[in-house]
Design a protein around this motif. Structure first.
Motif, PDB file in Angstrom:
ATOM      1  N   MET A   1      -2.902 -14.520  -2.786  1.00  0.00           N
ATOM      2  CA  MET A   1      -2.279 -14.661  -4.076  1.00  0.00           C
ATOM      3  C   MET A   1      -3.290 -15.295  -5.014  1.00  0.00           C
ATOM      4  O   MET A   1      -3.942 -16.264  -4.660  1.00  0.00           O
ATOM      5  CB  MET A   1      -1.064 -15.581  -3.995  1.00  0.00           C
ATOM      6  CG  MET A   1       0.028 -15.097  -3.088  1.00  0.00           C
ATOM      7  SD  MET A   1       0.743 -13.627  -3.777  1.00  0.00           S
ATOM      8  CE  MET A   1       1.016 -12.714  -2.300  1.00  0.00           C
ATOM      9  N   GLY A   2      -3.424 -14.742  -6.167  1.00  0.00           N
ATOM     10  CA  GLY A   2      -4.365 -15.313  -7.110  1.00  0.00           C
ATOM     11  C   GLY A   2      -4.570 -14.410  -8.300  1.00  0.00           C
ATOM     12  O   GLY A   2      -3.749 -13.551  -8.597  1.00  0.00           O
ATOM     13  N   THR A   3      -5.700 -14.603  -8.947  1.00  0.00           N
ATOM     14  CA  THR A   3      -6.014 -13.837 -10.136  1.00  0.00           C
ATOM     15  C   THR A   3      -6.658 -12.511  -9.760  1.00  0.00           C
ATOM     16  O   THR A   3      -7.126 -12.322  -8.647  1.00  0.00           O
ATOM     17  CB  THR A   3      -6.969 -14.629 -11.044  1.00  0.00           C
ATOM     18  OG1 THR A   3      -8.152 -14.917 -10.289  1.00  0.00           O
ATOM     19  CG2 THR A   3      -6.333 -15.925 -11.495  1.00  0.00           C
ATOM     20  N   VAL A   4      -6.696 -11.613 -10.705  1.00  0.00           N
ATOM     21  CA  VAL A   4      -7.308 -10.306 -10.503  1.00  0.00           C
ATOM     22  C   VAL A   4      -8.822 -10.447 -10.646  1.00  0.00           C
ATOM     23  O   VAL A   4      -9.307 -11.041 -11.601  1.00  0.00           O
ATOM     24  CB  VAL A   4      -6.777  -9.303 -11.550  1.00  0.00           C
ATOM     25  CG1 VAL A   4      -7.465  -7.965 -11.408  1.00  0.00           C
ATOM     26  CG2 VAL A   4      -5.279  -9.154 -11.422  1.00  0.00           C
ATOM     27  N   ASN A   5      -9.563  -9.917  -9.693  1.00  0.00           N
ATOM     28  CA  ASN A   5     -11.022  -9.913  -9.746  1.00  0.00           C
ATOM     29  C   ASN A   5     -11.481  -8.509 -10.112  1.00  0.00           C
ATOM     30  O   ASN A   5     -11.296  -7.572  -9.353  1.00  0.00           O
ATOM     31  CB  ASN A   5     -11.617 -10.319  -8.395  1.00  0.00           C
ATOM     32  CG  ASN A   5     -11.221 -11.720  -8.016  1.00  0.00           C
ATOM     33  OD1 ASN A   5     -11.373 -12.642  -8.803  1.00  0.00           O
ATOM     34  ND2 ASN A   5     -10.692 -11.881  -6.814  1.00  0.00           N
ATOM     35  N   LEU A   6     -12.074  -8.370 -11.285  1.00  0.00           N
ATOM     36  CA  LEU A   6     -12.496  -7.058 -11.766  1.00  0.00           C
ATOM     37  C   LEU A   6     -14.009  -6.924 -11.644  1.00  0.00           C
ATOM     38  O   LEU A   6     -14.732  -6.926 -12.637  1.00  0.00           O
ATOM     39  CB  LEU A   6     -12.051  -6.866 -13.220  1.00  0.00           C
ATOM     40  CG  LEU A   6     -10.543  -6.949 -13.457  1.00  0.00           C
ATOM     41  CD1 LEU A   6     -10.223  -6.877 -14.937  1.00  0.00           C
ATOM     42  CD2 LEU A   6      -9.827  -5.843 -12.697  1.00  0.00           C
ATOM     43  N   ASP A   7     -14.484  -6.834 -10.407  1.00  0.00           N
ATOM     44  CA  ASP A   7     -15.919  -6.665 -10.173  1.00  0.00           C
ATOM     45  C   ASP A   7     -16.132  -5.688  -9.019  1.00  0.00           C
ATOM     46  O   ASP A   7     -15.207  -5.382  -8.268  1.00  0.00           O
ATOM     47  CB  ASP A   7     -16.604  -8.007  -9.891  1.00  0.00           C
ATOM     48  CG  ASP A   7     -16.006  -8.721  -8.698  1.00  0.00           C
ATOM     49  OD1 ASP A   7     -16.151  -8.206  -7.567  1.00  0.00           O
ATOM     50  OD2 ASP A   7     -15.399  -9.788  -8.873  1.00  0.00           O
ATOM     51  N   ASN A   8     -17.368  -5.190  -8.889  1.00  0.00           N
ATOM     52  CA  ASN A   8     -17.670  -4.191  -7.861  1.00  0.00           C
ATOM     53  C   ASN A   8     -17.402  -4.703  -6.455  1.00  0.00           C
ATOM     54  O   ASN A   8     -16.916  -3.964  -5.602  1.00  0.00           O
ATOM     55  CB  ASN A   8     -19.127  -3.741  -7.974  1.00  0.00           C
ATOM     56  CG  ASN A   8     -19.322  -2.794  -9.135  1.00  0.00           C
ATOM     57  OD1 ASN A   8     -18.401  -2.082  -9.507  1.00  0.00           O
ATOM     58  ND2 ASN A   8     -20.503  -2.791  -9.705  1.00  0.00           N
ATOM     59  N   ARG A   9     -17.769  -5.948  -6.181  1.00  0.00           N
ATOM     60  CA  ARG A   9     -17.549  -6.492  -4.831  1.00  0.00           C
ATOM     61  C   ARG A   9     -16.067  -6.444  -4.479  1.00  0.00           C
ATOM     62  O   ARG A   9     -15.694  -6.047  -3.379  1.00  0.00           O
ATOM     63  CB  ARG A   9     -18.068  -7.913  -4.740  1.00  0.00           C
ATOM     64  CG  ARG A   9     -17.826  -8.546  -3.378  1.00  0.00           C
ATOM     65  CD  ARG A   9     -18.336  -9.956  -3.339  1.00  0.00           C
ATOM     66  NE  ARG A   9     -19.748  -9.957  -3.616  1.00  0.00           N
ATOM     67  CZ  ARG A   9     -20.674 -10.431  -2.810  1.00  0.00           C
ATOM     68  NH1 ARG A   9     -20.332 -10.994  -1.680  1.00  0.00           N
ATOM     69  NH2 ARG A   9     -21.937 -10.387  -3.128  1.00  0.00           N
ATOM     70  N   SER A  10     -15.224  -6.848  -5.400  1.00  0.00           N
ATOM     71  CA  SER A  10     -13.781  -6.871  -5.132  1.00  0.00           C
ATOM     72  C   SER A  10     -13.224  -5.478  -4.888  1.00  0.00           C
ATOM     73  O   SER A  10     -12.409  -5.270  -3.996  1.00  0.00           O
ATOM     74  CB  SER A  10     -13.041  -7.524  -6.301  1.00  0.00           C
ATOM     75  OG  SER A  10     -13.468  -8.852  -6.454  1.00  0.00           O
ATOM     76  N   PHE A  11     -13.662  -4.509  -5.692  1.00  0.00           N
ATOM     77  CA  PHE A  11     -13.130  -3.157  -5.566  1.00  0.00           C
ATOM     78  C   PHE A  11     -13.725  -2.394  -4.386  1.00  0.00           C
ATOM     79  O   PHE A  11     -13.019  -1.719  -3.648  1.00  0.00           O
ATOM     80  CB  PHE A  11     -13.387  -2.357  -6.845  1.00  0.00           C
ATOM     81  CG  PHE A  11     -12.543  -2.791  -8.001  1.00  0.00           C
ATOM     82  CD1 PHE A  11     -11.168  -2.889  -7.887  1.00  0.00           C
ATOM     83  CD2 PHE A  11     -13.128  -3.100  -9.214  1.00  0.00           C
ATOM     84  CE1 PHE A  11     -10.383  -3.279  -8.955  1.00  0.00           C
ATOM     85  CE2 PHE A  11     -12.345  -3.495 -10.296  1.00  0.00           C
ATOM     86  CZ  PHE A  11     -10.982  -3.589 -10.168  1.00  0.00           C
TER      87      PHE A  11
END
Length: 70
Positions: A1-11
């Motif tokens: 649970m947390g914030t959305v990470n909008l980066d290549n590693r996350s996706f």
């Protein structure tokens, strides 16, 4: 649970997704799970980190540097 990470590693590496689940029961079970997890945690001080052996610091840095980012 947390914030959305909008980066290549996350996706691409972690395969993170974002979901909205409007359920009080689900929220209560997540809260219970987190409280149980937090009860087993303790705060690590900067002094403890600084006192770690050199080999542990090197391994930590190497692991960070070797993590692929695309």
């Amino acid at each position: 649970m947390g914030t959305v990470n909008l980066d290549n590693r996350s996706f691409r590496l972690n395969f993170e997704i974002t979901a909205f689940i409007p359920s009080r029961d689900f929220a209560a079970s997540v809260e219970e799970m987190l409280e149980k997890d937090f009860s087993h945690c303790r705060r690590v001080t900067i002094d403890e980190i600084n006192q770690r052996p050199v080999w542990m610091k090197v391994v930590s840095r190497a692991a960070y540097l070797m993590a692929p980012v695309q």
